[in-house]
Every structure is written in structure tokens, then in C-alpha cells.
Design a protein around this motif. Structure first.
Motif, PDB file in Angstrom:
ATOM      1  N   LEU A   1      41.588  34.493  48.083  1.00  0.00           N
ATOM      2  CA  LEU A   1      39.893  34.286  47.106  1.00  0.00           C
ATOM      3  C   LEU A   1      39.357  36.396  46.897  1.00  0.00           C
ATOM      4  N   GLU A   2      40.862  36.525  46.687  1.00  0.00           N
ATOM      5  CA  GLU A   2      40.501  38.349  46.506  1.00  0.00           C
ATOM      6  C   GLU A   2      40.246  38.288  44.843  1.00  0.00           C
ATOM      7  N   GLY A   3      40.373  37.810  44.284  1.00  0.00           N
ATOM      8  CA  GLY A   3      40.071  37.359  42.675  1.00  0.00           C
ATOM      9  C   GLY A   3      38.485  36.595  42.265  1.00  0.00           C
ATOM     10  N   ASN A   4      37.682  36.219  43.547  1.00  0.00           N
ATOM     11  CA  ASN A   4      36.442  35.719  43.143  1.00  0.00           C
ATOM     12  C   ASN A   4      35.468  37.524  44.179  1.00  0.00           C
ATOM     13  N   LEU A   5      34.412  37.421  42.754  1.00  0.00           N
ATOM     14  CA  LEU A   5      33.674  38.496  43.815  1.00  0.00           C
ATOM     15  C   LEU A   5      31.868  37.981  44.367  1.00  0.00           C
ATOM     16  N   CYS A   6      31.918  38.622  45.545  1.00  0.00           N
ATOM     17  CA  CYS A   6      30.566  37.804  46.448  1.00  0.00           C
ATOM     18  C   CYS A   6      30.519  39.263  46.202  1.00  0.00           C
ATOM     19  N   ARG A   7      28.533  39.409  45.536  1.00  0.00           N
ATOM     20  CA  ARG A   7      27.933  40.674  44.668  1.00  0.00           C
ATOM     21  C   ARG A   7      27.315  40.934  46.023  1.00  0.00           C
ATOM     22  N   CYS A   8      27.134  39.974  47.073  1.00  0.00           N
ATOM     23  CA  CYS A   8      25.630  40.266  48.367  1.00  0.00           C
ATOM     24  C   CYS A   8      27.014  40.675  49.162  1.00  0.00           C
TER      25      CYS A   8
END
Length: 156
Positions: free
Chosen positions: A129-136
Motif C-alpha cells: 500500500l505504499e503508493g497510497n497516502l493517508c494524510r491523517c
């Protein structure tokens, strides 16, 4: 240009400008707003959908490139009766979302990842999942959710 694709099991035909991004086609012309626009640079993954079964950041693909393709968005993950997909349920049960903005893209990416690796380790989920970012910065519960979904699927 006219494009036709299958989106969440339904045939969709529309006229599009050749430069229309798939994410804008899905949101603006088809009205499926679960696919989010996060960065328009493929950095965040909020716009992840499945194109012919593969995870794609829809801000990096033109709608004309998807002509004839089968597209699945977050709206297509639940069953027709409304029963949540195991990943959606796992995100809900394991608090895998905070603000929820990244969640559709995370679920779509995780679904594709689990199809390739149905019994992942925590480290494999993090890498997948490293290509998906969670801003929280809710990664702990996101990873926990993916692992829970993998375990649920393995038990079936």
C-alpha cells in the motif's frame, strides 16, 4: 470522442474531450464521487480504481485509454444487495479510516493487493500500500484492517 466502458457492471457510453482524465470522467460524467481527486500527480492514490482487474491511479489515465475496459470503483465493491465487501467491513470494524478521504483508494488498492497476495504479513501489506497516502497518518489501523480482511477471506 465517444467512449464505452463497463463501470461496476453497467455499460456506460459518453462523449469526452480526448484530454479528460479517467478520474474526472468517473466523477463528473458518470456521477460516481467515491473516487476522490487528491493530487492529480499520482502521488496519493485517492483516485485508485480497478481497470480490467488491476489497480490504477485514475488521475494518470485518460478516459479514452479506458475505452472498452471494465472499471470497478469503490461503489462497485459492495454486493448488489448492499452487503459490504470484506475489506469495507474490516475498515469499518478496525477503525481503518479517520477523515475517510483516502479510504476508497486504500480499499481498492488493498483489494487488488489481496488478490495477488491473499495471506500477507504486516510488512507485505505496508509495502503493498505504499503508493497510497493517508494524510491523517492512520496507517496502523489501515494495515490492521487489510490483515483482518485477509484473515476473514481465508476462513471462508
Amino acid at each position: 470522442m465517444e467512449v464505452t466502458m463497463i463501470i461496476n457492471g453497467s455499460s456506460v457510453t459518453r462523449d469526452v474531450e480526448p484530454r479528460t482524465l479517467l478520474v474526472h470522467f468517473i466523477r463528473d460524467q458518470v456521477g460516481l464521487t467515491g473516487t476522490n481527486v487528491g493530487c492529480d500527480t499520482s502521488s496519493c492514490g485517492a483516485c485508485t480504481v480497478h481497470v480490467n482487474g488491476e489497480s490504477v491511479k485514475s488521475c494518470t489515465m485518460l478516459a479514452v485509454q479506458a475505452d472498452g475496459a471494465e472499471i470497478k470503483t469503490i461503489e462497485g465493491m459492495a454486493s448488489p444487495s448492499g452487503e459490504l465487501h470484506p475489506l469495507q467491513r474490516a475498515f469499518q470494524e478496525n477503525h481503518g479510516l479517520q477523515c475517510g478521504y483516502c479510504t476508497p483508494g486504500m480499499v481498492m488498492a488493498a483489494s487488488s493487493f489481496l488478490a495477488e497476495n491473499p495471506h500477507p504479513t504486516e510488512q507485505e501489506v505496508r509495502h503493498g500500500l505504499e503508493g497510497n497516502l493517508c494524510r491523517c497518518t492512520g496507517y496502523h489501523n489501515i494495515v490492521k484492517s487489510v490483515l483482518a480482511a485477509a484473515n476473514e477471506t481465508a476462513e471462508v
